[in-house]
Write an enzyme that holds these catalytic residues in place. Structure first.
Site, PDB file in Angstrom:
ATOM      1  N   CYS A   2     -31.027   2.846 -22.096  1.00  0.00           N
ATOM      2  CA  CYS A   2     -30.220   1.822 -22.743  1.00  0.00           C
ATOM      3  C   CYS A   2     -29.105   1.370 -21.806  1.00  0.00           C
ATOM      4  O   CYS A   2     -28.807   2.026 -20.807  1.00  0.00           O
ATOM      5  CB  CYS A   2     -29.594   2.365 -24.034  1.00  0.00           C
ATOM      6  SG  CYS A   2     -30.746   3.227 -25.119  1.00  0.00           S
ATOM      7  N   ARG A  16     -25.030  -3.463 -26.879  1.00  0.00           N
ATOM      8  CA  ARG A  16     -25.920  -2.635 -26.084  1.00  0.00           C
ATOM      9  C   ARG A  16     -27.365  -3.093 -26.249  1.00  0.00           C
ATOM     10  O   ARG A  16     -27.705  -3.832 -27.191  1.00  0.00           O
ATOM     11  CB  ARG A  16     -25.798  -1.179 -26.514  1.00  0.00           C
ATOM     12  CG  ARG A  16     -26.084  -0.880 -27.983  1.00  0.00           C
ATOM     13  CD  ARG A  16     -27.510  -0.422 -28.296  1.00  0.00           C
ATOM     14  NE  ARG A  16     -27.916   0.720 -27.543  1.00  0.00           N
ATOM     15  CZ  ARG A  16     -27.633   1.988 -27.882  1.00  0.00           C
ATOM     16  NH1 ARG A  16     -26.981   2.220 -29.011  1.00  0.00           N
ATOM     17  NH2 ARG A  16     -28.047   2.994 -27.135  1.00  0.00           N
ATOM     18  N   ASN A  79     -28.896   7.621 -24.080  1.00  0.00           N
ATOM     19  CA  ASN A  79     -29.608   8.794 -23.589  1.00  0.00           C
ATOM     20  C   ASN A  79     -28.953   9.365 -22.339  1.00  0.00           C
ATOM     21  O   ASN A  79     -28.548   8.629 -21.428  1.00  0.00           O
ATOM     22  CB  ASN A  79     -31.059   8.448 -23.286  1.00  0.00           C
ATOM     23  CG  ASN A  79     -31.968   8.663 -24.486  1.00  0.00           C
ATOM     24  OD1 ASN A  79     -31.596   9.328 -25.443  1.00  0.00           O
ATOM     25  ND2 ASN A  79     -33.153   8.106 -24.431  1.00  0.00           N
TER      26      ASN A  79
END
Length: 324
Positions: A2, A16, A79
């Site tokens: 991401c 995002r 992540n």
């Protein structure tokens, strides 16, 4: 994988991309002020700031990926596989499970400055949500209109970094990401001058050569550099439409297309959704992989003094405007 970013014109924006090979069933979710928030190791909060963001709602609990509150404080988890490490509950600390982190901060803090005080007494625990949802390996970006920080839980403790770029991706840890920008300090939106050799008649043969060397692959380190460059040089008008449009273009520079990132046989990571939040006005905008038309949810049109979640399933499928 991401990418998250901040952006500021007349208002403050935050958003995002969420890149993955499948969706858990994401919904734009409004948590009103009187919705009781329970925590596994901490006291429940019955009255708090209203929150809006993207979440998977499980057992009527909003598992937020990214969100912001009515005070303009924004937060997203990305992540951080292989580096994230959580602890066991400790006495004399605020013990917060990984999946509770976003609602715990946003329900009680109006600014990054207030959040720093909470973080100093907090332990992020490895408590799972249930047997199906193990603790996700994440790090977080937390921002308001005045400052931005990165929060990284690692084996040697919780690290908090000032983030002058206002961008976050995945691995490696944030200090290494920030240091890597030294590799691109020569990049410019302007056309380059010949400093290679005074003896060679070198000239530009294309527009955009000032950014020659900006990485174009899908790795997290390359996405960090690309969005940092794009955001730093982005220009738009101050109106809402101009600002929102430009923000989607900034994150569009790291959009992932199906087929370009194979994670297993015939499974590909794609940009499931891209969000843009006007943290001043309380509006959550988003697009999805199959729907490029911007959809908006205004938290202030909901009953923010209510006691139940407001949930908006994502609009899927291309929305095409026909002109004939």
């Amino acid at each position: 994988m991401c990418t998250a970013a901040t952006y500021k014109t007349a208002d403050f924006y935050f958003g995002r991309t969420l890149d993955y090979e499948f969706s858990y069933g994401d919904e734009v979710t409004v948590t009103p002020r009187n919705y009781p928030l329970t925590f596994r190791h901490a006291s429940a909060v019955s009255t708090h700031y209203a929150i809006i963001g993207m979440a998977h709602v499980a057992g009527d609990y909003p598992l937020y990926y990214d969100a912001f509150n009515e005070k303009g404080l924004c937060m997203a988890g990305l992540n951080f596989v292989g580096n994230a490490s959580y602890q066991k509950p400790q006495e004399d600390h605020d013990n917060i499970a990984q999946f509770e982190f976003i609602p715990w901060i946003l329900s009680q803090c109006a600014s990054v400055k207030e959040a720093r005080i909470r973080l100093a007494q907090m332990v992020l625990t490895d408590t799972p949500f249930n047997e199906q949802f193990a603790p996700a390996q994440l790090h977080w970006i937390l921002a308001d209109k005045n400052e931005c920080i990165v929060i990284e839980p690692m084996a040697d403790g919780l690290h908090i970094y000032d983030n002058p770029v206002g961008v976050l991706t995945n691995n490696p840890p944030f200090p290494q990401q920030l240091f890597s920008l030294n590799n691109y300090m020569n990049l410019s939106p302007k056309q380059p001058q010949n400093t290679f050799s005074a003896d060679l008649p070198l000239t530009t043969y294309s527009r955009g050569m000032g950014a020659l060397g900006l990485p174009g692959d899908l790795s997290s380190a390359s996405r960090f550099a690309r969005v940092a460059f794009t955001k730093s040089n982005a220009r738009s008008g101050a109106s809402e439409l101009e600002s929102v449009s430009q923000f989607f273009h900034i994150l569009g520079s790291v959009d992932q297309q199906r087929g370009c990132c194979e994670v297993s046989d015939e499974k590909y990571e794609i940009t499931l959704y891209t969000s843009c939040c006007n943290a001043d006005k309380g509006i959550y905008y988003y697009t999805t992989y199959e729907n490029h038309q911007i959809t908006a949810v205004d938290m202030n049109r909901e009953n923010l003094d209510g006691e139940t979640l407001s949930r908006f399933p994502l609009v899927q499928g291309e929305q095409i405007r026909w002109e004939n």
